[in-house]
Design an enzyme around this catalytic site. Sequence first.
Site, PDB file in Angstrom:
ATOM      1  N   ASN A   7       0.861  -1.173   0.000  1.00  0.00           N
ATOM      2  CA  ASN A   7       0.000   0.000   0.000  1.00  0.00           C
ATOM      3  C   ASN A   7       0.910   1.239   0.000  1.00  0.00           C
ATOM      4  O   ASN A   7       1.572   1.531   0.995  1.00  0.00           O
ATOM      5  CB  ASN A   7      -0.862  -0.058   1.276  1.00  0.00           C
ATOM      6  CG  ASN A   7      -1.951   0.994   1.289  1.00  0.00           C
ATOM      7  OD1 ASN A   7      -1.863   1.992   0.587  1.00  0.00           O
ATOM      8  ND2 ASN A   7      -2.963   0.758   2.098  1.00  0.00           N
ATOM      9  N   ARG A  99      -2.589  -1.985  -3.622  1.00  0.00           N
ATOM     10  CA  ARG A  99      -3.652  -0.988  -3.688  1.00  0.00           C
ATOM     11  C   ARG A  99      -3.261  -0.008  -4.789  1.00  0.00           C
ATOM     12  O   ARG A  99      -2.223   0.648  -4.694  1.00  0.00           O
ATOM     13  CB  ARG A  99      -3.750  -0.268  -2.350  1.00  0.00           C
ATOM     14  CG  ARG A  99      -4.741   0.851  -2.383  1.00  0.00           C
ATOM     15  CD  ARG A  99      -4.735   1.590  -1.081  1.00  0.00           C
ATOM     16  NE  ARG A  99      -5.664   2.695  -1.150  1.00  0.00           N
ATOM     17  CZ  ARG A  99      -5.654   3.715  -0.325  1.00  0.00           C
ATOM     18  NH1 ARG A  99      -4.771   3.761   0.642  1.00  0.00           N
ATOM     19  NH2 ARG A  99      -6.523   4.662  -0.452  1.00  0.00           N
ATOM     20  N   HIS A 187     -11.377   5.699  -2.258  1.00  0.00           N
ATOM     21  CA  HIS A 187     -11.600   4.935  -1.009  1.00  0.00           C
ATOM     22  C   HIS A 187     -12.517   3.733  -1.246  1.00  0.00           C
ATOM     23  O   HIS A 187     -13.159   3.243  -0.314  1.00  0.00           O
ATOM     24  CB  HIS A 187     -12.252   5.815   0.087  1.00  0.00           C
ATOM     25  CG  HIS A 187     -11.358   6.851   0.671  1.00  0.00           C
ATOM     26  ND1 HIS A 187     -11.822   8.084   1.057  1.00  0.00           N
ATOM     27  CD2 HIS A 187     -10.041   6.835   0.958  1.00  0.00           C
ATOM     28  CE1 HIS A 187     -10.826   8.808   1.545  1.00  0.00           C
ATOM     29  NE2 HIS A 187      -9.732   8.066   1.491  1.00  0.00           N
ATOM     30  N   ARG A 248      -7.061  18.917   3.049  1.00  0.00           N
ATOM     31  CA  ARG A 248      -7.662  19.180   1.729  1.00  0.00           C
ATOM     32  C   ARG A 248      -8.973  19.937   1.911  1.00  0.00           C
ATOM     33  O   ARG A 248      -9.710  19.693   2.861  1.00  0.00           O
ATOM     34  CB  ARG A 248      -7.960  17.868   1.010  1.00  0.00           C
ATOM     35  CG  ARG A 248      -6.751  17.221   0.398  1.00  0.00           C
ATOM     36  CD  ARG A 248      -7.107  15.889  -0.221  1.00  0.00           C
ATOM     37  NE  ARG A 248      -6.385  14.815   0.429  1.00  0.00           N
ATOM     38  CZ  ARG A 248      -6.684  13.525   0.322  1.00  0.00           C
ATOM     39  NH1 ARG A 248      -7.715  13.136  -0.409  1.00  0.00           N
ATOM     40  NH2 ARG A 248      -5.972  12.619   0.940  1.00  0.00           N
ATOM     41  N   GLU A 391      -8.334  -2.282   4.793  1.00  0.00           N
ATOM     42  CA  GLU A 391      -8.067  -2.271   3.357  1.00  0.00           C
ATOM     43  C   GLU A 391      -7.076  -3.366   2.961  1.00  0.00           C
ATOM     44  O   GLU A 391      -7.234  -3.994   1.918  1.00  0.00           O
ATOM     45  CB  GLU A 391      -7.553  -0.887   2.933  1.00  0.00           C
ATOM     46  CG  GLU A 391      -8.665   0.158   2.973  1.00  0.00           C
ATOM     47  CD  GLU A 391      -8.159   1.583   3.093  1.00  0.00           C
ATOM     48  OE1 GLU A 391      -7.396   1.862   4.048  1.00  0.00           O
ATOM     49  OE2 GLU A 391      -8.508   2.412   2.251  1.00  0.00           O
TER      50      GLU A 391
END
Length: 403
Positions: A7, A99, A187, A248, A391
């Site tokens: 990842n 990922r 996501h 962000r 994940e």
Amino acid sequence: MKILVLNAGSSSQKSCLYELSGETLPEESPPPLWEAKVDWSHHQGFAEFEVKTHRGAQWVEKVKKSDRAQVIAQMLDSLWSGSTQVIAGPESVDIVGHRVVHGGQDYRESTIVTEEVKSAIAQLAPFAPVHNPANLEGIEAIEKVLGNVTQVAVFDTAFHAHLPLAAAVYPVPYEWFEQGIRRYGFHGISHEYCAQRAARLLQKDLQSLRLITCHLGNGCSLAAIANGRSIATTMGFTPLEGLMMGSRCGSIDPSILIHLMRHHRYTPDRLDEVLNKESGLQGVSGVSADMRGIREAIAQGNQRAQLAFDIYIHRLQSAIASLLPSLGGLDALVFTAGVGENSPEVRDRACAGLGFLGVQLDAQTNQNSPKNCEISTPDSAVRVLVIHTEEDWAIAKACWQLK
Ligand code: ADP
């Protein structure tokens, strides 16, 4: 079967190794045999390695930073040598899952990496300039160290690949859509995993549930899920759209950018920097991009931290509400990721505005570090869950299914 998961972050690289035996996948994730995290965001020129094994061995070291490929090679070395050794050698790894942030319009499922898949990941780099090149470097580093082991790309955009056109196309000239400027959503690995976990927790068929999953980490996004698929989501062309995040901005009026370019000489690079790294909780509070820092500052009476928190909640509530019509109602609201799993204040305030829907939190359960459980009262019209997103485990499962 030994499954290695990679990842890649902008200035980090995480990895773990799962061992699965038997014919069927276990319902719960087994603890990984080995986990590694390398971070080069703290000390310039140095990468901090942190490796641990299921037997409790640990290796922590600060090493002169080279490129990602070398970082990965060094990280993998700790799988088969030194105090954190868990396998005999590179040949013990059966399959590697990555990922991959952007799969574009074509990659709607996890897929075995071929030369064609690699060039698609490279071609999508302009859409995900930090992540896709890092993902590709990871794939190539594995080729160097592990030879031609099977590699699988698991895309963060795939779960949203079936968004209805009305939820995917921007109201701009149609030619832009034809050039690939559309809403992709991100996501996806987390949203899909949490939806499946929620169905299991509720003992319901996922196909029958209307869910909103709130992935609130450094990056934040919501997904509206019906019939097991994402039908609307808050991130768009890039992970900058939608909710207010750690650093962000989320959605803002695009005219602000035109104004800054025309009258304040902002360049594209500077705008990119400000909107991604100097906005959100960080930008408004001037204190922290981390929700823990925001809560601490609020406790000390910091007004701008309070304002940042209030905007975060306002936008979260508005976005949840905006997804309701496309679902036609709501069976469960799911909170996940760093903030979603660990901030009772965020869950409490977000749900307080949803009382008109019959959402009722159990205040005590919400406070008691809930994990993979329900936090609503028995008579709440909408069930509210906290789910620990996994994940890496979702990527390992995708590898197992493709092998
Ligand atoms: P990423 O989006 O990078 O995968 P995570 O899901 O790990 O990140 O979320 C990281 C964020 O989670 C941190 O920046 C912090 O804001 C938040 N977080 C972690 N622990 C807590 C906590 N106990 N209370 C509130 N927020 C937390």
